[in-house]
Design an enzyme around this catalytic site. Structure first.
Site, mmCIF file in Angstrom:
data_model
loop_
_atom_site.group_PDB
_atom_site.id
_atom_site.type_symbol
_atom_site.label_atom_id
_atom_site.label_comp_id
_atom_site.label_asym_id
_atom_site.label_seq_id
_atom_site.Cartn_x
_atom_site.Cartn_y
_atom_site.Cartn_z
ATOM 1 N N SER A 21 0.829 -1.198 0.000
ATOM 2 C CA SER A 21 0.000 0.000 0.000
ATOM 3 C C SER A 21 0.870 1.257 0.000
ATOM 4 O O SER A 21 1.862 1.336 0.721
ATOM 5 C CB SER A 21 -0.877 -0.013 1.258
ATOM 6 N N GLY A 46 -3.769 3.634 1.032
ATOM 7 C CA GLY A 46 -4.558 3.822 2.250
ATOM 8 C C GLY A 46 -5.684 4.825 2.013
ATOM 9 O O GLY A 46 -5.445 5.939 1.581
ATOM 10 N N VAL A 71 4.024 11.243 2.907
ATOM 11 C CA VAL A 71 2.890 11.593 2.034
ATOM 12 C C VAL A 71 1.699 12.011 2.889
ATOM 13 O O VAL A 71 1.024 13.000 2.590
ATOM 14 C CB VAL A 71 2.547 10.403 1.105
ATOM 15 N N ASN A 99 -6.598 -1.188 1.504
ATOM 16 C CA ASN A 99 -5.965 -0.648 2.710
ATOM 17 C C ASN A 99 -6.796 0.535 3.193
ATOM 18 O O ASN A 99 -7.091 1.451 2.430
ATOM 19 C CB ASN A 99 -4.536 -0.219 2.397
ATOM 20 N N ASN A 126 -4.885 -0.168 8.343
ATOM 21 C CA ASN A 126 -3.607 0.483 8.640
ATOM 22 C C ASN A 126 -3.685 1.148 10.008
ATOM 23 O O ASN A 126 -4.340 2.171 10.173
ATOM 24 C CB ASN A 126 -3.323 1.519 7.539
ATOM 25 N N CYS A 129 0.314 4.168 10.192
ATOM 26 C CA CYS A 129 0.877 5.233 9.365
ATOM 27 C C CYS A 129 1.610 6.242 10.242
ATOM 28 O O CYS A 129 1.016 6.820 11.151
ATOM 29 C CB CYS A 129 -0.210 5.959 8.574
ATOM 30 N N LYS A 164 -2.353 -4.055 9.683
ATOM 31 C CA LYS A 164 -0.965 -3.710 9.346
ATOM 32 C C LYS A 164 -0.294 -3.030 10.529
ATOM 33 O O LYS A 164 -0.740 -1.991 11.002
ATOM 34 C CB LYS A 164 -0.948 -2.803 8.112
ATOM 35 N N GLY A 216 12.671 0.537 2.383
ATOM 36 C CA GLY A 216 13.759 0.149 1.491
ATOM 37 C C GLY A 216 14.672 -0.892 2.115
ATOM 38 O O GLY A 216 14.496 -1.308 3.264
ATOM 39 N N GLY A 264 7.574 -2.820 -1.564
ATOM 40 C CA GLY A 264 7.369 -1.377 -1.496
ATOM 41 C C GLY A 264 8.334 -0.614 -2.356
ATOM 42 O O GLY A 264 8.225 -0.573 -3.582
#
Lengths: 303, 257
Positions: A21, A46, A71, A99, A126, A129, A164, A216, A264
């Site tokens: 997501s 999301g 974001v 999501n 979610n 976040c 999540k 990452g 991701g």
């Protein structure tokens, strides 16, 4: 050819790879590269009860072997998602994990209730976040709140419910157990690790939100550790993610206990990453004479 | 419009054109066929996780080539600058929404600041002698592409802040204002934000239409991740649009600076 199919909460996936997501929007931008039906599933951006504009830019910063983002859940709201995006997604031959997020347990439940009348396959709630002021990680960092929001959404939906989880906690296994007790059918982890960078020339944080989520390859070892711990602490399936870049990474996360794997940041480096990872997993299994990918789930042999 | 593709394209030509500034010509027929002035490419420096957005400085569909001009800004662009003829660039392109072209226009003004000059070159190629290119640089060492703009037929006005090169000492706004008294159908601008803001103000005051090309940190480059948000004023209110997909070109009066 190894069998790549997996089954999570009664939902059949043709392979275990799911773009995570937030990286994949609602899929249409990546459909320019390959048919979305090649994917095991898609975890959609999301989506909240009402439209959100997100945070001011800059929202992105590259870091060694990773990136920060802030974001802030920019999305058109659940009604627009159901009307404009979901029908197209459901025509793709792949599992759709919607999501969802919200500022309050009630908002999350309301969003889930609206999805109840759709044919979406799964809901990914979610509670982690890091980029929003209300809800978000505030739900995912306390067992009591995680339990409360999961219970509220559980009441609102009969669909398989994946929660999540945030890695920004002292004990992710306690949170996982709390959401399992509150009715979650599966958990997915890890969301991003909270991070920060500062431009030392201007003394300004590189993200306008000051802090953001680190993702990452840099976070992959953290993901492996947390997936392993959670898989050993709960009975429900675990969907693993965090820095997966190659098929071998995905195999590793499944050996740690994941039943499926989300991808991701790798999508930004290489838009073909999810389909490449599927191919690489297949190669690994074939070379090692493993007939089915599900045979490797949780097979790590700890010292 | 989704006609972008990802591929590795060979470098046909490389040239250092100013301090830390390089020009590359890539062989990429499928991209060159579709690319429009104002669009950009998203290039992956080897060993990095995120791509670098770089504006398109030349489009030659007949030769199947694209020209890219960029300055070394950090480690990623430094790696790209280290590539040579025969090497490949991993690129997603063409991306974004380019400049609006006006075939009937009798005078187009192209305002570029520093590394914002390269995207003016495809516009100069399009408008030819109907274009005036005003370029601004800090000093003589940064001056680029003046001969290229002239070879398109455009009239050039070069400005440097310290007066070490070009006819004008100072910013691009003074010659722009002078030029706009003679009238222009459209002003295009790309460069640092303070310059774009000043150009937009001059254009508004003088009643000239203006399009600006914005820059923002981005991840996917195709409109999925929503990283490169910018505040845009539309008829129905303020919106967070995205530089990669909705831009990089926006109408100047819609940008909230």
């Amino acid at each position: 050819m190894a069998d790549l199919s997996v089954n999570i909460c009664g939902v059949a996936f043709q392979n275990p790879i799911i773009p995570a997501s937030g990286v994949f929007g609602y899929g249409k931008e990546y459909a320019a590269f390959y048919p979305l039906s090649e994917l095991g599933g898609i975890a959609t951006k999301g989506t909240t009860g009402t439209p959100r504009t997100g945070n001011l830019a800059p929202r992105i910063a590259e870091t060694p072997a990773g990136m920060l983002n802030s974001v802030g859940l920019q999305n058109p709201g659940i009604d627009a998602f159901i009307e404009k995006e979901l029908p197209r997604l459901l025509r793709e031959d792949t599992v759709i994990l919607a999501n969802i997020a919200g500022s309050t347990p009630e908002e999350c439940a309301e969003v889930a209730a609206k999805l109840e009348q759709t044919a979406v396959h799964m809901i990914e709630l979610n509670i982690s976040c890091p980029n929003v002021k209300q809800g978000g990680a505030a739900f995912g960092t306390s067992c009591a709140m995680a339990e409360q929001v999961t219970a509220a959404v559980r009441k609102a939906t009969t669909k398989p419910l994946v929660v999540k989880l945030s890695p920004n906690v002292t004990s992710i296994t306690d949170i996982a157990k709390a959401v399992e007790a509150a009715g979650a059918d599966a958990v997915s982890l890890i969301n991003t690790l909270l991070g920060m960078r500062i431009d030392i020339r201007t003394k300004r944080p590189v993200l306008h939100n000051n802090v953001g989520g680190l993702s990452g390859p840099a976070i992959f070892p953290v993901a492996v550790r947390m997936v392993w711990q959670v898989a050993n602490a709960v009975k429900i399936p675990v969907i693993g993610m965090g820095g997966v870049t190659t098929g071998e990474n995905a195999i590793e996360l499944m050996m740690a206990g994941a039943s499926a794997v989300q991808v991701g940041m790798a999508c930004f480096t290489d838009p073909y990453a999810p389909v490449r990872i599927i191919r690489e997993m297949e190669d690994f299994l074939d070379k090692n004479h493993i007939p089915a990918v599900r045979d490797i789930i949780g097979t790590v042999q700890p010292w | 419009m989704t006609n972008y593709t990802q591929g590795a394209y060979p470098i046909l030509e490389k040239q250092a054109i100013a301090q830390d500034t390089y020009s590359f010509t890539l062989y990429c027929p499928a991209v060159a066929e579709h690319a429009k002035p104002g669009q950009f490419v998203h290039i992956l420096p080897k060993g990095f996780g995120l791509r670098r957005p770089i504006s398109i400085a030349g489009i030659d569909p007949e030769q199947g080539t694209l020209r890219l001009v960029f300055a070394v800004r950090g480690k990623g662009t430094d790696v790209l600058a280290g590539l040579n003829k025969g090497d490949f660039m991993d690129m997603i392109a063409p991306l974004g929404h380019g400049f609006t072209l006006y075939p009937e226009a009798s005078h187009a003004v192209l305002v570029g600041g520093g590394i914002g000059v390269p995207p003016m070159l495809p516009l100069a190629a399009y408008y030819g002698a109907k274009a005036t290119a005003i370029s601004g640089f800090r000093s003589f060492a940064q001056v680029i592409l003046q001969a290229d703009l002239e070879s398109c037929g455009a009239r050039t006005i070069c400005c440097t802040e310290d007066g070490t090169a070009g006819a004008v000492k100072g910013f691009v706004t003074a010659p722009l204002e002078e030029l706009l008294t003679e009238g222009a159908d459209i002003v295009y601008a790309c460069g640092p934000e303070p310059m774009l803001k000043a150009v937009a103000q001059v254009c508004r005051r003088m009643g000239a239409a203006c399009e600006v090309s914005l820059e923002e940190r981005m991840a996917c480059g195709i409109g999925a991740c929503l990283g490169c948000a910018t505040r845009i004023r539309k008829a129905d209110g303020e919106q967070f649009l995205h530089v990669c997909k909705d831009g990089p070109v926006f109408k100047a009066e819609e940008v909230i600076w």
